[in-house]
Design an enzyme around this catalytic site. Structure first.
Site, PDB file in Angstrom:
ATOM      1  N   ASN A 199     -71.475 -18.288 -64.072  1.00 45.89           N
ATOM      2  CA  ASN A 199     -71.077 -16.886 -64.176  1.00 45.89           C
ATOM      3  C   ASN A 199     -69.973 -16.824 -65.219  1.00 45.89           C
ATOM      4  O   ASN A 199     -68.820 -17.160 -64.946  1.00 45.89           O
ATOM      5  CB  ASN A 199     -70.585 -16.389 -62.811  1.00 45.89           C
ATOM      6  CG  ASN A 199     -70.208 -14.919 -62.839  1.00 45.89           C
ATOM      7  OD1 ASN A 199     -70.196 -14.284 -63.900  1.00 45.89           O
ATOM      8  ND2 ASN A 199     -69.885 -14.376 -61.686  1.00 45.89           N
ATOM      9  N   ARG A 247     -75.704 -15.680 -64.471  1.00 46.31           N
ATOM     10  CA  ARG A 247     -75.575 -14.318 -63.959  1.00 46.31           C
ATOM     11  C   ARG A 247     -75.407 -13.370 -65.147  1.00 46.31           C
ATOM     12  O   ARG A 247     -74.570 -13.604 -66.025  1.00 46.31           O
ATOM     13  CB  ARG A 247     -74.349 -14.205 -63.063  1.00 46.31           C
ATOM     14  CG  ARG A 247     -74.104 -12.785 -62.641  1.00 46.31           C
ATOM     15  CD  ARG A 247     -72.890 -12.660 -61.744  1.00 46.31           C
ATOM     16  NE  ARG A 247     -72.776 -11.315 -61.254  1.00 46.31           N
ATOM     17  CZ  ARG A 247     -71.666 -10.571 -61.336  1.00 46.31           C
ATOM     18  NH1 ARG A 247     -70.573 -11.067 -61.858  1.00 46.31           N
ATOM     19  NH2 ARG A 247     -71.651  -9.342 -60.873  1.00 46.31           N
ATOM     20  N   HIS A 285     -74.754  -5.265 -58.356  1.00 44.91           N
ATOM     21  CA  HIS A 285     -74.734  -6.119 -57.146  1.00 44.91           C
ATOM     22  C   HIS A 285     -76.142  -6.404 -56.635  1.00 44.91           C
ATOM     23  O   HIS A 285     -76.317  -6.756 -55.465  1.00 44.91           O
ATOM     24  CB  HIS A 285     -73.957  -5.477 -55.972  1.00 44.91           C
ATOM     25  CG  HIS A 285     -72.496  -5.317 -56.189  1.00 44.91           C
ATOM     26  ND1 HIS A 285     -71.780  -4.283 -55.610  1.00 44.91           N
ATOM     27  CD2 HIS A 285     -71.601  -6.045 -56.890  1.00 44.91           C
ATOM     28  CE1 HIS A 285     -70.512  -4.383 -55.958  1.00 44.91           C
ATOM     29  NE2 HIS A 285     -70.381  -5.437 -56.741  1.00 44.91           N
ATOM     30  N   ARG A 306     -61.770   1.655 -58.018  1.00 48.39           N
ATOM     31  CA  ARG A 306     -62.632   2.694 -58.603  1.00 48.39           C
ATOM     32  C   ARG A 306     -62.759   3.899 -57.674  1.00 48.39           C
ATOM     33  O   ARG A 306     -62.812   3.753 -56.457  1.00 48.39           O
ATOM     34  CB  ARG A 306     -64.040   2.150 -58.866  1.00 48.39           C
ATOM     35  CG  ARG A 306     -64.101   1.008 -59.837  1.00 48.39           C
ATOM     36  CD  ARG A 306     -65.555   0.704 -60.220  1.00 48.39           C
ATOM     37  NE  ARG A 306     -65.638  -0.534 -60.990  1.00 48.39           N
ATOM     38  CZ  ARG A 306     -66.278  -1.631 -60.581  1.00 48.39           C
ATOM     39  NH1 ARG A 306     -66.937  -1.635 -59.434  1.00 48.39           N
ATOM     40  NH2 ARG A 306     -66.286  -2.709 -61.325  1.00 48.39           N
ATOM     41  N   GLU A 330     -74.543 -15.013 -53.817  1.00 50.99           N
ATOM     42  CA  GLU A 330     -75.228 -14.639 -55.067  1.00 50.99           C
ATOM     43  C   GLU A 330     -75.637 -15.870 -55.865  1.00 50.99           C
ATOM     44  O   GLU A 330     -76.679 -15.876 -56.513  1.00 50.99           O
ATOM     45  CB  GLU A 330     -74.314 -13.728 -55.893  1.00 50.99           C
ATOM     46  CG  GLU A 330     -74.177 -12.348 -55.263  1.00 50.99           C
ATOM     47  CD  GLU A 330     -73.020 -11.540 -55.813  1.00 50.99           C
ATOM     48  OE1 GLU A 330     -71.879 -11.785 -55.371  1.00 50.99           O
ATOM     49  OE2 GLU A 330     -73.238 -10.677 -56.673  1.00 50.99           O
TER      50      GLU A 330
END
Ligand code: AMP
Length: 394
Positions: free
Chosen positions: A10, A91, A180, A239, A382
């Site tokens: 990643n 990723r 996601h 956010r 993940e």
């Protein structure tokens, strides 16, 4: 040797996270992190077999960082050769409309990921750096890109399209891509396996610093809360989540703010941080326990948004069989889970308070046998999903 492994990478703008995974057993054989790439001080942390090796040194660029990681595999183990690495899985956050599954990386895939930079300006350039150096340093291994958006590429048109002028939307590729997706896909598949049935109406709540919710019917995503970018949807660490876009016009006209300032405000200085001063949910609860009313109000806003989405997605699917919590808050914050589940009593949700409050390592069913909906806490993974998807192409 029968075991095969995948090196999952990643690559961020100033970091590289990696993990060596056996996709069949799900075991992680080694993992690590290259930090502060491009800074005067940097570090590489490599973990293997309970041992932790830390090298403090400046890491000028991604190429140097990954070369050091490969050296650490040689020096500290496990040897990548002996671990029988058969692929590198990368990723990639934004796959746009191009990718509905993993892709074997060649020059044309790299070009498409490049073309998608305007839709993933913070992430795709960093992923491209990681891909380029991995291809250079491990030229004999197949490299696979696994996209965060892929699981949502087949969203029904009614969920993917905004009510925006069609010509403008299509010309500028404005639609709901989600994010996601690797986590939502992993968790929803694991729940189907755990419950022993594919025909399920599921809601997955990925509640981390970034947060999103998905609706999954028979293994296919039919809705998700993140949109063109990860800004849409739930209230997050920093956010806003859903907000009237006219707030942007208002801040430009009335506050004289620039687009970049508003971008920063909405993506980094809002959410729990902007409401309470604290981005981390553990700190927010400390404020509440100390009597802070703003923090209590913020949790109410957070949970209210969850109640709205679960209700909306249940309506979209025409029912709900399984509700699953994952990621940092979903896996660890029993109070958020309890507050939401109590407000879902109208759907027949019943949770075992003690089970919900007890921390366990792996998955845990927190609903009672009488509950009409199976509620599970399921740790996301993940990296394992990326490794599994990479294996499908080698
Ligand atoms: P993630 O993005 O999935 O790594 O989640 C990180 C977030 O999880 C942190 O910012 C915290 O808000 C939250 N978190 C982690 N541990 C806990 C905990 N024990 N209780 C509440 N929230 C937690």
């Amino acid at each position: 040797m029968s075991t095969r492994t995948v090196l999952v990478i990643n690559s961020g703008s100033s970091s590289i996270k990696y993990q060596l995974i056996d996709p069949d057993s799900g075991d992680s054989l080694a993992s690590g992190l290259v930090e502060r790439i491009g800074d005067a001080v940097g570090a590489i942390i490599h973990k293997h077999d309970g041992a932790r090796t830390v090298i403090d040194e400046p890491v000028p660029d991604h190429g140097f960082g990954l070369a050091e990681v490969l050296r650490l595999f040689d020096q500290e183990g496990p040897s990548l050769k002996e671990a029988n690495v058969v692929a590198v899985g990368h990723r990639v956050v934004q796959g746009g409309s191009h990718f509905s599954g993993p892709a074997l990386i060649d020059d044309s895939v790299v070009e498409l990921i490049e073309q998608l930079v305007p839709l993933g300006p913070l992430h795709n350039p960093a992923h491209l750096k990681g891909i380029a150096v991995a291809r250079r340093l491990m030229p004999d291994l197949p490299q696979v890109a696994v996209f965060d958006t892929a699981f949502f590429q087949d969203l029904p048109e009614e969920a993917a399209r905004y009510g925006l002028n069609r010509e403008v939307a299509d010309r500028y590729s404005i639609r709901r891509y989600g994010a996601h997706g690797t986590s939502h896909q992993f968790v929803s598949k694991e729940i189907a396996r755990r419950l022993g049935r594919e025909d399920l109406k599921q809601i997955v709540l990925h509640l981390g610093n970034g947060a999103s919710v998905s609706a999954v019917v028979d293994g296919h995503a039919v809705e998700t809360s993140m949109g063109l970018t990860p800004l849409e949807g739930l209230v997050m660490g920093g956010r806003t989540g859903d907000i009237d876009p006219a707030a942007v016009f208002h801040l430009v006209r009335v506050a004289g703010m620039s687009i970049d300032e508003i971008d920063h405000l909405f993506n980094r200085e809002s959410g729990m941080k902007g409401l309470t001063g604290q981005q981390d949910m553990r700190e927010v609860w400390k404020l509440i326990d100390a009597g802070d009313q703003d923090a209590r109000d913020a949790i109410d806003v957070y949970v209210h948004r969850l109640v709205k989405y679960v209700g909306a997605y249940t309506a979209v699917m025409g029912g709900l069989d399984a509700l699953t919590f994952t990621a940092g808050i979903g896996e660890n914050d029993a109070r958020v889970r309890a507050e939401l589940c109590h407000r879902l009593a109208y759907l027949g949700v019943r949770i075992d308070e003690e089970r919900n409050a007890t921390r366990v390592e792996g998955p845990s069913t927190i609903s009672t046998p009488e509950s009409s909906i199976v509620v599970t806490v399921y740790p996301t993974n993940e990296e394992l999903e990326i490794a599994r998807q990479a294996m499908t192409l080698v």
